[in-house]
Design a protein around this motif. Structure first.
Motif, mmCIF file in Angstrom:
data_model
loop_
_atom_site.group_PDB
_atom_site.id
_atom_site.type_symbol
_atom_site.label_atom_id
_atom_site.label_comp_id
_atom_site.label_asym_id
_atom_site.label_seq_id
_atom_site.Cartn_x
_atom_site.Cartn_y
_atom_site.Cartn_z
ATOM 1 N N TRP A 163 0.816 -1.056 0.166
ATOM 2 C CA TRP A 163 -0.075 0.002 0.057
ATOM 3 C C TRP A 163 0.889 1.375 -0.061
ATOM 4 C CZ3 TRP A 163 -2.664 2.396 4.904
ATOM 5 C CH2 TRP A 163 -3.421 3.622 4.579
ATOM 6 N N GLU A 164 0.562 1.965 -0.961
ATOM 7 C CA GLU A 164 1.309 3.370 -1.085
ATOM 8 C C GLU A 164 -0.031 4.447 -0.930
ATOM 9 O OE1 GLU A 164 3.639 6.188 -4.531
ATOM 10 O OE2 GLU A 164 3.011 4.016 -4.972
ATOM 11 N N PRO A 165 0.138 4.955 0.304
ATOM 12 C CA PRO A 165 -0.925 6.114 0.509
ATOM 13 C C PRO A 165 -0.942 7.002 -0.510
ATOM 14 C CG PRO A 165 0.373 5.503 2.597
ATOM 15 C CD PRO A 165 1.140 4.970 1.367
ATOM 16 N N SER A 166 -2.155 7.478 -0.949
ATOM 17 C CA SER A 166 -2.399 8.509 -2.009
ATOM 18 C C SER A 166 -1.583 9.917 -1.188
ATOM 19 C CB SER A 166 -3.801 8.642 -2.212
ATOM 20 O OG SER A 166 -4.055 9.867 -3.062
ATOM 21 N N PRO A 167 -0.823 10.548 -1.910
ATOM 22 C CA PRO A 167 -0.091 11.586 -1.492
ATOM 23 C C PRO A 167 -1.165 12.799 -1.006
ATOM 24 C CG PRO A 167 1.112 10.872 -3.275
ATOM 25 C CD PRO A 167 -0.191 10.036 -3.257
ATOM 26 N N PRO A 168 -2.019 13.369 -1.836
ATOM 27 C CA PRO A 168 -2.970 14.273 -1.334
ATOM 28 C C PRO A 168 -3.722 13.796 0.046
ATOM 29 C CG PRO A 168 -3.445 13.830 -3.697
ATOM 30 C CD PRO A 168 -2.565 12.684 -2.989
ATOM 31 N N ALA A 169 -3.990 12.704 0.383
ATOM 32 C CA ALA A 169 -4.772 12.156 1.539
ATOM 33 C C ALA A 169 -3.774 12.136 3.003
ATOM 34 C CB ALA A 169 -5.235 10.922 1.116
ATOM 35 N N CYS A 170 -2.508 12.256 2.659
ATOM 36 C CA CYS A 170 -1.615 12.402 3.617
ATOM 37 C C CYS A 170 -1.485 13.496 4.814
ATOM 38 C CB CYS A 170 -0.080 11.974 3.132
ATOM 39 S SG CYS A 170 -0.214 10.108 2.788
ATOM 40 N N LYS A 171 -2.568 13.700 5.400
ATOM 41 C CA LYS A 171 -2.741 14.732 6.132
ATOM 42 C C LYS A 171 -3.181 14.353 7.660
ATOM 43 C CE LYS A 171 -5.054 17.329 2.496
ATOM 44 N NZ LYS A 171 -6.169 18.030 2.150
ATOM 45 N N PRO A 172 -2.802 15.024 8.688
ATOM 46 C CA PRO A 172 -2.699 14.703 10.155
ATOM 47 C C PRO A 172 -4.323 13.991 10.506
ATOM 48 C CG PRO A 172 -1.796 16.639 9.985
ATOM 49 C CD PRO A 172 -2.173 16.479 8.889
ATOM 50 N N GLU A 173 -5.301 14.652 9.834
ATOM 51 C CA GLU A 173 -6.716 14.072 10.259
ATOM 52 C C GLU A 173 -6.834 12.375 9.657
ATOM 53 O OE1 GLU A 173 -7.225 17.148 6.825
ATOM 54 O OE2 GLU A 173 -5.995 17.028 8.715
ATOM 55 N N ALA A 174 -5.953 12.174 8.728
ATOM 56 C CA ALA A 174 -6.231 10.764 7.956
ATOM 57 C C ALA A 174 -5.244 9.814 9.025
ATOM 58 C CB ALA A 174 -5.943 10.784 6.763
ATOM 59 N N LEU A 175 -4.269 10.148 9.914
ATOM 60 C CA LEU A 175 -3.345 9.433 10.395
ATOM 61 C C LEU A 175 -4.111 8.234 11.196
ATOM 62 C CD1 LEU A 175 -0.620 8.656 11.300
ATOM 63 C CD2 LEU A 175 -0.844 10.279 13.263
ATOM 64 N N GLN A 176 -5.125 8.213 11.986
ATOM 65 C CA GLN A 176 -5.661 7.198 12.723
ATOM 66 C C GLN A 176 -6.337 6.069 11.613
ATOM 67 O OE1 GLN A 176 -5.350 6.797 16.066
ATOM 68 N NE2 GLN A 176 -5.909 4.564 15.456
ATOM 69 N N LEU A 177 -6.773 6.678 10.686
ATOM 70 C CA LEU A 177 -7.472 5.808 9.558
ATOM 71 C C LEU A 177 -6.067 4.899 8.778
ATOM 72 C CD1 LEU A 177 -9.848 8.228 7.928
ATOM 73 C CD2 LEU A 177 -10.458 6.267 8.954
ATOM 74 N N CYS A 178 -5.398 5.489 8.856
ATOM 75 C CA CYS A 178 -4.019 4.844 8.189
ATOM 76 C C CYS A 178 -3.421 4.069 9.216
ATOM 77 C CB CYS A 178 -2.955 5.993 7.935
ATOM 78 S SG CYS A 178 -1.610 5.381 6.940
ATOM 79 N N ARG A 179 -3.210 4.345 10.289
ATOM 80 C CA ARG A 179 -2.967 3.202 11.437
ATOM 81 C C ARG A 179 -4.083 2.016 11.576
ATOM 82 N NH1 ARG A 179 -0.845 6.656 16.525
ATOM 83 N NH2 ARG A 179 -0.349 4.660 17.454
ATOM 84 N N ASP A 180 -5.266 2.149 11.468
ATOM 85 C CA ASP A 180 -6.414 1.289 11.660
ATOM 86 C C ASP A 180 -6.217 0.510 10.202
ATOM 87 O OD1 ASP A 180 -7.301 2.500 14.048
ATOM 88 O OD2 ASP A 180 -8.981 3.339 12.886
ATOM 89 N N ALA A 181 -6.044 1.086 9.291
ATOM 90 C CA ALA A 181 -5.621 0.229 7.840
ATOM 91 C C ALA A 181 -4.593 -0.695 7.688
ATOM 92 C CB ALA A 181 -6.036 1.034 6.690
ATOM 93 N N ALA A 182 -3.581 -0.339 8.223
ATOM 94 C CA ALA A 182 -2.342 -0.883 8.216
ATOM 95 C C ALA A 182 -2.310 -2.500 8.488
ATOM 96 C CB ALA A 182 -1.075 -0.260 9.101
ATOM 97 N N PRO A 183 -2.831 -2.935 9.519
ATOM 98 C CA PRO A 183 -2.974 -4.458 9.538
ATOM 99 C C PRO A 183 -3.562 -5.182 8.296
ATOM 100 C CG PRO A 183 -3.972 -3.412 11.570
ATOM 101 C CD PRO A 183 -3.795 -2.301 10.413
ATOM 102 N N VAL A 184 -4.295 -4.757 7.356
ATOM 103 C CA VAL A 184 -4.767 -5.381 6.015
ATOM 104 C C VAL A 184 -3.801 -5.558 5.081
ATOM 105 C CG1 VAL A 184 -7.037 -4.453 6.781
ATOM 106 C CG2 VAL A 184 -5.847 -3.247 4.942
ATOM 107 N N VAL A 185 -2.639 -4.822 5.188
ATOM 108 C CA VAL A 185 -1.738 -4.804 3.848
ATOM 109 C C VAL A 185 -0.420 -5.451 4.640
ATOM 110 C CG1 VAL A 185 -2.640 -2.935 2.794
ATOM 111 C CG2 VAL A 185 -0.765 -2.514 4.423
ATOM 112 N N ASP A 186 0.391 -5.860 3.712
ATOM 113 C CA ASP A 186 1.679 -6.529 4.249
ATOM 114 C C ASP A 186 2.859 -5.500 4.120
ATOM 115 O OD1 ASP A 186 0.853 -9.388 4.228
ATOM 116 O OD2 ASP A 186 0.118 -8.812 2.155
#
Length: 342
Positions: A163-186
Motif C-alpha cells: 500500500w502506497e498512501p495517496s499523497p494528497p490524502a496524507c494529512k494529520p486528520e487521516a493518521l488514525q485511519l491509516c493506522r487502523d488500515a495498516a493491518p490489512v496490508v503487508d
C-alpha cells in the motif's frame, strides 16, 4: 489459470503534460503510479517471464496508438480497457524551474481507475502481489473487496499487498485511519514527506536534512500498532536522495542508499521513482522472502525511472539479457548489491 501472474498494480496510467518556465511544454508523457510500478516489476521479469507481469490499462478514446504499441512490446499480460466515449486520464505537471525539481500536479480529466470488477475473470485476479495507491479512507474497503473477489474465484492464497498512501490524502486528520488500515496490508510505504505530513510534522529543507531518527520513530509507531494480518509486516519509507528505510518488528531499522547519490548528473526527473521502487520491491520479495533484499531490487528499479522524462527505453537483448536505457538490469543490480555490502 493458464497464466501465472506475479505482480499487478492497481494504479493509474496517466498522460501527462509537463510545463516549464520559458520552455515548450512536453505532452502525452506516459506516467501514473500504475505505469511506473509496472515498469519496476517488468525490469526484473525479463522475457519470457515478462508475461507474469499483469497490467490492466484503463484508457480513453484519445490514448495514442503509438504508446499502446510500445507497451505491448513489453510482452506483459496486458489487458486494455478502452473507453470509447471518455478521454484518458490526463494530468498537468508544472515545474517551478528547468531542473525537474519542485513541481505541482493536478488531474485535468476525470480519472479512469481500475475497479475490482475489471479484474474479474482475468488472470490478473490471481496475482501473487498487488500494488495499491489508495487513500486511508478507501484502502480497507478496497482490500476487502479484492480479497472477496478472489475467494469467489477460488484463489487459495493471500497475495502480498503493498500500500502506497495517496499523497494528497496524507494529512494529520487521516493518521488514525491509516493506522487502523495498516493491518490489512503487508507493506506500508509512504515516502518521507508523506509520512511526516500524516503525522503533522514539518518536512526537511532538503533530503540531505532528513532526520533519520525521526523517520524511524514514526515508522515504529505503525509497527507497534501492527502492519499485516499477523502484525509482522513491513514499513518501507522511500526517502529520495537519502535512500530508503526498511523496518519491521522482526528486524532493526535499516537504511539503504539510492543507486544514484545526491546531485548525480544521471538523475533527470524523479517522477515515478517511488512507484517503480515498489514494483521492483514486490518481485524481489516474492523471490527472496526478505525485505532488505527486496528493497535492493526496489532501489535499482527506481534508478531506471529517474534517468529520463517518462519511462525508460527497452533496447535489444544481448549476452547480458535485456537492456533498458542501454544497461543490463542484472549488471546494475550486481553493482548495487556489491556497493551495499561494503
Amino acid at each position: 489459470m493458464a497464466l501465472e501472474i506475479s505482480f499487478t498494480s492497481l494504479g493509474l496510467a496517466v498522460l501527462d503534460e509537463l510545463q516549464f518556465p520559458n520552455r515548450q511544454p512536453l505532452t502525452d508523457i506516459l506516467g501514473g503510479s500504475g505505469a511506473y510500478a509496472t515498469l519496476g516489476a517488468r525490469l526484473f521479469l525479463p522475457r519470457p517471464s515478462s508475461s507474469r507481469v499483469g497490467w490492466m490499462l484503463h484508457i480513453g478514446n484519445d490514448f495514442p496508438e503509438s504508446i499502446q504499441t510500445d507497451l505491448e512490446r513489453w510482452n506483459t499480460t496486458l489487458i486494455v480497457d478502452r473507453e470509447p466515449d471518455k478521454p484518458s486520464t490526463r494530468g498537468l505537471l508544472v515545474y517551478k524551474d528547468t531542473t525537474f525539481g519542485p513541481k505541482e500536479f493536478k488531474y485535468t480529466t476525470p480519472t479512469l481507475s481500475i475497479e475490482d470488477a475489471h479484474l474479474a475473470n482475468t488472470a490478473l485476479l490471481h496475482s501473487k502481489a498487488f500494488h495499491l495507491l489508495e487513500t486511508p479512507q478507501n484502502i480497507l474497503p478496497r482490500v476487502s473487496s479484492l480479497l472477496a473477489l478472489r475467494r469467489r474465484a477460488g484463489v487459495p492464497h493471500r497475495p502480498l499487498l503493498i500500500w502506497e498512501p495517496s499523497p494528497p490524502a496524507c494529512k494529520p486528520e487521516a493518521l488514525q485511519l491509516c493506522r487502523d488500515a495498516a493491518p490489512v496490508v503487508d507493506v506500508l510505504s509512504p515516502n518521507h514527506l508523506e509520512l511526516l505530513a500524516l503525522c503533522g510534522e514539518s518536512p526537511p529543507a532538503t533530503d540531505a536534512d532528513i532526520d533519520r531518527a525521526q523517520i524511524e520513530r514514526l515508522a515504529w509507531m505503525f509497527l507497534q500498532d501492527g502492519v499485516g494480518p499477523d502484525r509482522t509486516g513491513t514499513v518501507v519509507v522511500r526517502a529520495g536522495e537519502a535512500g530508503c528505510l526498511v523496518s519491521s518488528r522482526r528486524m532493526s531499522p535499516t537504511w539503504l542508499p539510492p543507486f544514484y547519490g545526491p546531485n548525480s548528473a544521471n538523475v533527470v526527473d524523479a517522477t515515478g521513482a517511488g512507484n517503480a521502487f515498489l514494483g521492483a520491491y514486490a518481485v524481489g520479495y516474492l523471490r527472496t522472502g526478505r525485505a532488505i533484499d527486496a528493497a535492493c531490487y526496489g532501489s535499482v528499479g527506481a534508478s531506471f525511472a529517474v534517468e529520463q522524462v517518462g519511462l525508460p527505453e527497452r533496447n535489444d537483448d544481448d549476452d547480458e539479457g535485456e537492456r533498458w536505457n542501454g544497461v543490463s538490469v542484472q549488471s546494475r543490480f550486481r553493482e548495487y548489491t556489491a556497493k551495499t555490502r561494503q
